[in-house]
Design a protein around this motif. Structure first.
Motif, PDB file in Angstrom:
ATOM      1  N   TYR A  53       0.736   7.107  -6.432  1.00 12.73           N
ATOM      2  CA  TYR A  53      -0.350   8.095  -6.448  1.00 12.73           C
ATOM      3  C   TYR A  53       0.209   9.519  -6.415  1.00 12.73           C
ATOM      4  O   TYR A  53      -0.276  10.415  -7.120  1.00 12.73           O
ATOM      5  CB  TYR A  53      -1.256   7.861  -5.235  1.00 12.73           C
ATOM      6  CG  TYR A  53      -2.377   8.863  -5.113  1.00 12.73           C
ATOM      7  CD1 TYR A  53      -3.538   8.722  -5.854  1.00 12.73           C
ATOM      8  CD2 TYR A  53      -2.263   9.957  -4.253  1.00 12.73           C
ATOM      9  CE1 TYR A  53      -4.575   9.645  -5.753  1.00 12.73           C
ATOM     10  CE2 TYR A  53      -3.289  10.889  -4.148  1.00 12.73           C
ATOM     11  CZ  TYR A  53      -4.440  10.725  -4.895  1.00 12.73           C
ATOM     12  OH  TYR A  53      -5.452  11.652  -4.794  1.00 12.73           O
ATOM     13  N   ALA A  54       1.272   9.706  -5.613  1.00  7.20           N
ATOM     14  CA  ALA A  54       1.857  11.041  -5.480  1.00  7.20           C
ATOM     15  C   ALA A  54       2.657  11.454  -6.710  1.00  7.20           C
ATOM     16  O   ALA A  54       2.620  12.623  -7.099  1.00  7.20           O
ATOM     17  CB  ALA A  54       2.747  11.090  -4.231  1.00  7.20           C
ATOM     18  N   ILE A 103       0.833  -1.205   0.000  1.00  8.12           N
ATOM     19  CA  ILE A 103       0.000   0.000   0.000  1.00  8.12           C
ATOM     20  C   ILE A 103       0.870   1.260   0.000  1.00  8.12           C
ATOM     21  O   ILE A 103       0.469   2.310  -0.525  1.00  8.12           O
ATOM     22  CB  ILE A 103      -0.962  -0.012   1.209  1.00  8.12           C
ATOM     23  CG1 ILE A 103      -2.073   1.016   0.998  1.00  8.12           C
ATOM     24  CG2 ILE A 103      -0.223   0.243   2.519  1.00  8.12           C
ATOM     25  CD1 ILE A 103      -3.216   0.867   1.965  1.00  8.12           C
ATOM     26  N   ILE A 104       2.079   1.168   0.577  1.00  4.94           N
ATOM     27  CA  ILE A 104       3.006   2.301   0.553  1.00  4.94           C
ATOM     28  C   ILE A 104       3.468   2.572  -0.874  1.00  4.94           C
ATOM     29  O   ILE A 104       3.596   3.725  -1.297  1.00  4.94           O
ATOM     30  CB  ILE A 104       4.223   2.020   1.461  1.00  4.94           C
ATOM     31  CG1 ILE A 104       3.758   1.750   2.901  1.00  4.94           C
ATOM     32  CG2 ILE A 104       5.200   3.184   1.442  1.00  4.94           C
ATOM     33  CD1 ILE A 104       3.011   2.892   3.531  1.00  4.94           C
ATOM     34  N   GLN A 141      -1.517  12.013  -9.235  1.00  6.69           N
ATOM     35  CA  GLN A 141      -1.801  13.438  -8.984  1.00  6.69           C
ATOM     36  C   GLN A 141      -1.313  14.337 -10.116  1.00  6.69           C
ATOM     37  O   GLN A 141      -2.071  15.194 -10.596  1.00  6.69           O
ATOM     38  CB  GLN A 141      -1.192  13.847  -7.652  1.00  6.69           C
ATOM     39  CG  GLN A 141      -2.049  13.415  -6.454  1.00  6.69           C
ATOM     40  CD  GLN A 141      -1.610  14.059  -5.160  1.00  6.69           C
ATOM     41  OE1 GLN A 141      -0.425  14.348  -4.980  1.00  6.69           O
ATOM     42  NE2 GLN A 141      -2.544  14.288  -4.252  1.00  6.69           N
ATOM     43  N   PHE A 164      -4.968   3.016  -5.219  1.00  7.36           N
ATOM     44  CA  PHE A 164      -4.481   4.390  -5.398  1.00  7.36           C
ATOM     45  C   PHE A 164      -4.009   4.680  -6.820  1.00  7.36           C
ATOM     46  O   PHE A 164      -3.576   5.791  -7.104  1.00  7.36           O
ATOM     47  CB  PHE A 164      -3.328   4.655  -4.437  1.00  7.36           C
ATOM     48  CG  PHE A 164      -3.705   4.543  -2.995  1.00  7.36           C
ATOM     49  CD1 PHE A 164      -4.337   5.590  -2.346  1.00  7.36           C
ATOM     50  CD2 PHE A 164      -3.447   3.387  -2.292  1.00  7.36           C
ATOM     51  CE1 PHE A 164      -4.695   5.492  -1.025  1.00  7.36           C
ATOM     52  CE2 PHE A 164      -3.805   3.273  -0.962  1.00  7.36           C
ATOM     53  CZ  PHE A 164      -4.433   4.325  -0.315  1.00  7.36           C
ATOM     54  N   THR A 165      -4.031   3.681  -7.696  1.00  7.36           N
ATOM     55  CA  THR A 165      -3.433   3.892  -9.015  1.00  7.36           C
ATOM     56  C   THR A 165      -4.413   3.643 -10.175  1.00  7.36           C
ATOM     57  O   THR A 165      -4.708   4.538 -10.945  1.00  7.36           O
ATOM     58  CB  THR A 165      -2.207   2.976  -9.180  1.00  7.36           C
ATOM     59  OG1 THR A 165      -2.600   1.620  -8.881  1.00  7.36           O
ATOM     60  CG2 THR A 165      -1.090   3.384  -8.238  1.00  7.36           C
ATOM     61  N   LEU A 222       0.688   4.386  -2.572  1.00 10.40           N
ATOM     62  CA  LEU A 222       0.649   5.800  -2.193  1.00 10.40           C
ATOM     63  C   LEU A 222       1.728   6.597  -2.912  1.00 10.40           C
ATOM     64  O   LEU A 222       1.511   7.747  -3.338  1.00 10.40           O
ATOM     65  CB  LEU A 222       0.840   5.920  -0.678  1.00 10.40           C
ATOM     66  CG  LEU A 222      -0.408   5.676   0.194  1.00 10.40           C
ATOM     67  CD1 LEU A 222      -0.027   5.615   1.660  1.00 10.40           C
ATOM     68  CD2 LEU A 222      -1.435   6.770  -0.046  1.00 10.40           C
ATOM     69  N   PRO A 242      -2.056  -1.600  -3.895  1.00 10.74           N
ATOM     70  CA  PRO A 242      -1.498  -0.552  -4.769  1.00 10.74           C
ATOM     71  C   PRO A 242      -2.450  -0.110  -5.875  1.00 10.74           C
ATOM     72  O   PRO A 242      -2.337   1.016  -6.381  1.00 10.74           O
ATOM     73  CB  PRO A 242      -0.232  -1.212  -5.347  1.00 10.74           C
ATOM     74  CG  PRO A 242      -0.469  -2.659  -5.213  1.00 10.74           C
ATOM     75  CD  PRO A 242      -1.289  -2.847  -3.985  1.00 10.74           C
TER      76      PRO A 242
END
Length: 284
Positions: A132-133, A125-126, A137, A221-222, A129, A218
């Motif tokens: 995602y960043a 999950i990290i 975004q 968030f993607t 994230l 993962p």
């Protein structure tokens, strides 16, 4: 008399060691059976719950609120897993080759190994994230490419360490023999070292592929998820793990979708099992 006492001590020591050995074997056997029993129960539950929903429509129809199939999710999972495997394999083999053949015991090589080991145990999950960043975004939307890159990062340390370990097993004498014949360094690596390490590297790639094919965190968030057919990696993309999660939680009040989740779980498990069996055969 002294010899008789010595024999008695030997017999006592033998009995104690035999008793400890029996306890150790019993504990190891029990631990093995404990793991095997839980695995068998999971597979049995998947077969019981998933097989009744298995039909051709599962592969040919998209997921709908009224039921449908898992075709769009299967296609999306295959595309993102393929993208992650290709990216992770190319980068991982290149990095592993540099560590084994060029970097070796250098400071930079040790730093890369340390980072690779941390990445190997990092929660998926990290990774989601992070992607995602750095991707979702800036792009302004979820996409299959972001999901593929997240899966590639999870696959990467597996391929790096496998490639380095397998190249390290190639005898140095083979490199020296090829060098004595006038072969360049790149030719030695590609023709001699890769030939000797091919089975191990392929096994590592297959095991890494099996790992990422069932990743869910993962993709939240993607790639997110979709109930539409799409093969455009730049769009929000359906995938099997997220579809199973949504069907068993958000849509758990719809029996047909719950049935699809069980069937999808069975298909996913069988696919991972097949990849592991293939990896076993390749490793021989």
């Amino acid at each position: 008399m002294a010899s008789h006492a010595f024999e008695i001590r030997d017999i006592g020591l033998y009995r104690r060691r035999r008793w400890r050995n029996s306890v150790f074997v019993f504990a190891c056997t029990g631990a093995t059976l404990f793991g095997v029993v839980w695995l068998a129960l999971i597979v049995a539950e998947l077969l019981i719950q998933g097989l009744p929903g298995l039909s051709l429509s599962v592969f040919t129809e998209r997921t709908m609120m009224s039921g449908g199939g898992l075709g769009n999710a299967i296609v999306g999972s295959l595309m993102m897993t393929a993208a992650g495997t290709v990216i992770g394999t190319v980068v991982g083999i290149a990095a592993g080759t540099w560590l084994a053949e060029y970097g070796r015991d250098g400071k930079l090589a040790n730093v890369i190994r340390f980072i690779s080991d941390i990445l190997l145990s990092a929660p998926s999950i990290i990774v989601g994230l992070f992607i995602y960043a750095v991707m979702v975004q800036p792009m302004g939307h979820f996409s299959g490419w972001a999901g593929g890159v997240a899966l590639a990062i999870i696959l990467l340390p597996v391929v790096v360490r496998t490639t380095e370990d397998q190249l390290g097993l190639v005898p140095q004498s083979l490199r020296e023999a090829a060098s004595a014949l006038g072969a360049h360094r790149w030719l030695i690596v590609t023709k001699v070292c890769y030939s000797g390490a091919r089975a191990g590297i392929v096994t590592g790639v297959l095991l890494g592929c099996a790992r990422i094919s069932g990743e869910t965190a993962p993709l939240i968030f993607t790639a997110l998820n979709s109930n539409q057919w799409t093969t455009r990696m730049n769009d929000v993309m359906a995938n099997l793990p997220m579809t199973l999660y949504q069907n068993m939680t958000i849509n758990s009040f719809i029996p047909d979708l719950v049935q699809l989740a069980w069937t999808g779980g069975l298909l996913l498990t069988m696919a991972i099992l097949a990849l592991n069996i293939i990896a076993r055969f390749v490793a021989r």
